[in-house]
Design a protein around this motif. Structure first.
Motif, PDB file in Angstrom:
ATOM      1  N   UNK A 105       0.824  -1.206   0.000  1.00 52.63           N
ATOM      2  CA  UNK A 105       0.000   0.000   0.000  1.00 52.63           C
ATOM      3  C   UNK A 105       0.860   1.258   0.000  1.00 52.63           C
ATOM      4  N   UNK A 106       0.332   2.304  -0.584  1.00 55.94           N
ATOM      5  CA  UNK A 106       1.073   3.560  -0.648  1.00 55.94           C
ATOM      6  C   UNK A 106       0.124   4.740  -0.506  1.00 55.94           C
ATOM      7  N   UNK A 107       0.417   5.577   0.461  1.00 61.06           N
ATOM      8  CA  UNK A 107      -0.264   6.855   0.624  1.00 61.06           C
ATOM      9  C   UNK A 107       0.786   7.918   0.372  1.00 61.06           C
ATOM     10  N   UNK A 108       0.520   8.764  -0.592  1.00 60.78           N
ATOM     11  CA  UNK A 108       1.453   9.831  -0.939  1.00 60.78           C
ATOM     12  C   UNK A 108       0.759  11.168  -0.708  1.00 60.78           C
ATOM     13  N   UNK A 109       1.371  11.997   0.107  1.00 60.78           N
ATOM     14  CA  UNK A 109       0.907  13.366   0.300  1.00 60.78           C
ATOM     15  C   UNK A 109       1.899  14.259  -0.422  1.00 60.78           C
ATOM     16  N   UNK A 110       1.409  15.025  -1.367  1.00 59.75           N
ATOM     17  CA  UNK A 110       2.305  15.835  -2.186  1.00 59.75           C
ATOM     18  C   UNK A 110       1.641  17.153  -2.550  1.00 59.75           C
ATOM     19  N   UNK A 111       2.493  18.112  -2.851  1.00 62.65           N
ATOM     20  CA  UNK A 111       2.023  19.435  -3.245  1.00 62.65           C
ATOM     21  C   UNK A 111       2.362  19.693  -4.703  1.00 62.65           C
ATOM     22  N   UNK A 112       1.390  20.163  -5.485  1.00 64.54           N
ATOM     23  CA  UNK A 112       1.685  20.533  -6.865  1.00 64.54           C
ATOM     24  C   UNK A 112       2.725  21.654  -6.969  1.00 64.54           C
ATOM     25  N   UNK A 113       2.886  22.417  -5.906  1.00 59.97           N
ATOM     26  CA  UNK A 113       3.855  23.517  -5.927  1.00 59.97           C
ATOM     27  C   UNK A 113       5.215  23.112  -5.363  1.00 59.97           C
ATOM     28  N   UNK A 114       5.426  21.816  -5.123  1.00 59.78           N
ATOM     29  CA  UNK A 114       6.704  21.329  -4.605  1.00 59.78           C
ATOM     30  C   UNK A 114       7.827  21.796  -5.518  1.00 59.78           C
ATOM     31  N   UNK A 115       8.843  22.402  -4.929  1.00 53.44           N
ATOM     32  CA  UNK A 115       9.955  22.907  -5.734  1.00 53.44           C
ATOM     33  C   UNK A 115      11.145  21.938  -5.766  1.00 53.44           C
ATOM     34  N   UNK A 116      10.958  20.728  -5.222  1.00 46.07           N
ATOM     35  CA  UNK A 116      12.011  19.720  -5.216  1.00 46.07           C
ATOM     36  C   UNK A 116      11.610  18.494  -6.039  1.00 46.07           C
ATOM     37  N   UNK A 117      10.388  18.037  -5.848  1.00 47.54           N
ATOM     38  CA  UNK A 117       9.897  16.817  -6.490  1.00 47.54           C
ATOM     39  C   UNK A 117       8.769  17.176  -7.457  1.00 47.54           C
ATOM     40  N   UNK A 118       8.790  16.563  -8.620  1.00 46.31           N
ATOM     41  CA  UNK A 118       7.745  16.804  -9.610  1.00 46.31           C
ATOM     42  C   UNK A 118       6.438  16.132  -9.178  1.00 46.31           C
ATOM     43  N   UNK A 119       5.402  16.938  -8.991  1.00 48.55           N
ATOM     44  CA  UNK A 119       4.097  16.405  -8.622  1.00 48.55           C
ATOM     45  C   UNK A 119       3.565  15.493  -9.727  1.00 48.55           C
ATOM     46  N   UNK A 120       3.737  15.889 -10.973  1.00 42.64           N
ATOM     47  CA  UNK A 120       3.270  15.074 -12.104  1.00 42.64           C
ATOM     48  C   UNK A 120       3.984  13.727 -12.118  1.00 42.64           C
ATOM     49  N   UNK A 121       5.273  13.717 -11.880  1.00 43.35           N
ATOM     50  CA  UNK A 121       6.041  12.469 -11.861  1.00 43.35           C
ATOM     51  C   UNK A 121       5.621  11.602 -10.671  1.00 43.35           C
ATOM     52  N   UNK A 122       5.359  12.235  -9.548  1.00 42.21           N
ATOM     53  CA  UNK A 122       4.889  11.497  -8.374  1.00 42.21           C
ATOM     54  C   UNK A 122       3.587  10.774  -8.698  1.00 42.21           C
ATOM     55  N   UNK A 123       2.651  11.475  -9.329  1.00 38.73           N
ATOM     56  CA  UNK A 123       1.373  10.853  -9.703  1.00 38.73           C
ATOM     57  C   UNK A 123       1.593   9.729 -10.712  1.00 38.73           C
ATOM     58  N   UNK A 124       2.525   9.938 -11.632  1.00 37.24           N
ATOM     59  CA  UNK A 124       2.820   8.920 -12.637  1.00 37.24           C
ATOM     60  C   UNK A 124       3.349   7.636 -11.979  1.00 37.24           C
ATOM     61  N   UNK A 125       4.246   7.787 -11.040  1.00 34.17           N
ATOM     62  CA  UNK A 125       4.837   6.627 -10.369  1.00 34.17           C
ATOM     63  C   UNK A 125       3.800   5.916  -9.499  1.00 34.17           C
ATOM     64  N   UNK A 126       3.041   6.657  -8.727  1.00 36.18           N
ATOM     65  CA  UNK A 126       2.067   6.033  -7.830  1.00 36.18           C
ATOM     66  C   UNK A 126       0.951   5.336  -8.614  1.00 36.18           C
ATOM     67  N   UNK A 127       0.718   5.764  -9.824  1.00 34.33           N
ATOM     68  CA  UNK A 127      -0.319   5.129 -10.654  1.00 34.33           C
ATOM     69  C   UNK A 127       0.030   3.680 -10.991  1.00 34.33           C
ATOM     70  N   UNK A 128       1.255   3.272 -10.753  1.00 32.93           N
ATOM     71  CA  UNK A 128       1.666   1.889 -11.001  1.00 32.93           C
ATOM     72  C   UNK A 128       1.102   0.923  -9.959  1.00 32.93           C
ATOM     73  N   UNK A 129       0.748   1.449  -8.791  1.00 32.49           N
ATOM     74  CA  UNK A 129       0.172   0.613  -7.741  1.00 32.49           C
ATOM     75  C   UNK A 129      -1.271   0.277  -8.096  1.00 32.49           C
ATOM     76  N   UNK A 130      -1.766  -0.860  -7.618  1.00 33.23           N
ATOM     77  CA  UNK A 130      -3.189  -1.160  -7.817  1.00 33.23           C
ATOM     78  C   UNK A 130      -4.045  -0.082  -7.146  1.00 33.23           C
ATOM     79  N   UNK A 131      -5.136   0.316  -7.797  1.00 38.64           N
ATOM     80  CA  UNK A 131      -5.963   1.408  -7.254  1.00 38.64           C
ATOM     81  C   UNK A 131      -6.419   1.202  -5.814  1.00 38.64           C
TER      82      UNK A 131
END
Length: 75
Positions: free
Chosen positions: A1-27
């Motif tokens: 299981x994975x719970x990711x808390x992220x900010x679209x305004x994060x200046x270190x990690x890409x929010x879009x990339x974070x969503x892309x990676x987490x989408x690999x987990x089963x819904x």
């Protein structure tokens, strides 16, 4: 299981990339919680008593709900 808390305004990690990676987990085993960071607050360290104390309790509630849902799904 994975719970990711992220900010679209994060200046270190890409929010879009974070969503892309987490989408690999089963819904049923994932959740992305989008955090809106108030103006002037750090955008990468989004919770914790030192950096963003006002985010800690709401995100703890999100984590509790995520875990409860996972436990209910296993019954």
């Amino acid at each position: 299981p994975a719970l990711v808390a992220a900010s679209p305004s994060d200046d270190v990690v890409s929010f879009a990339k974070t969503r892309e990676v987490i989408a690999r987990w089963p819904p049923e085993l994932r959740q992305v919680h989008e955090v809106t960071v108030p103006e002037g607050q750090p955008t990468h360290v989004i919770l914790g008593d030192i950096m963003n104390p006002e985010q800690t309790e709401p995100l703890a509630d999100v984590a509790e709900g995520f875990l409860r849902r996972l436990l209910e799904d296993t019954k």
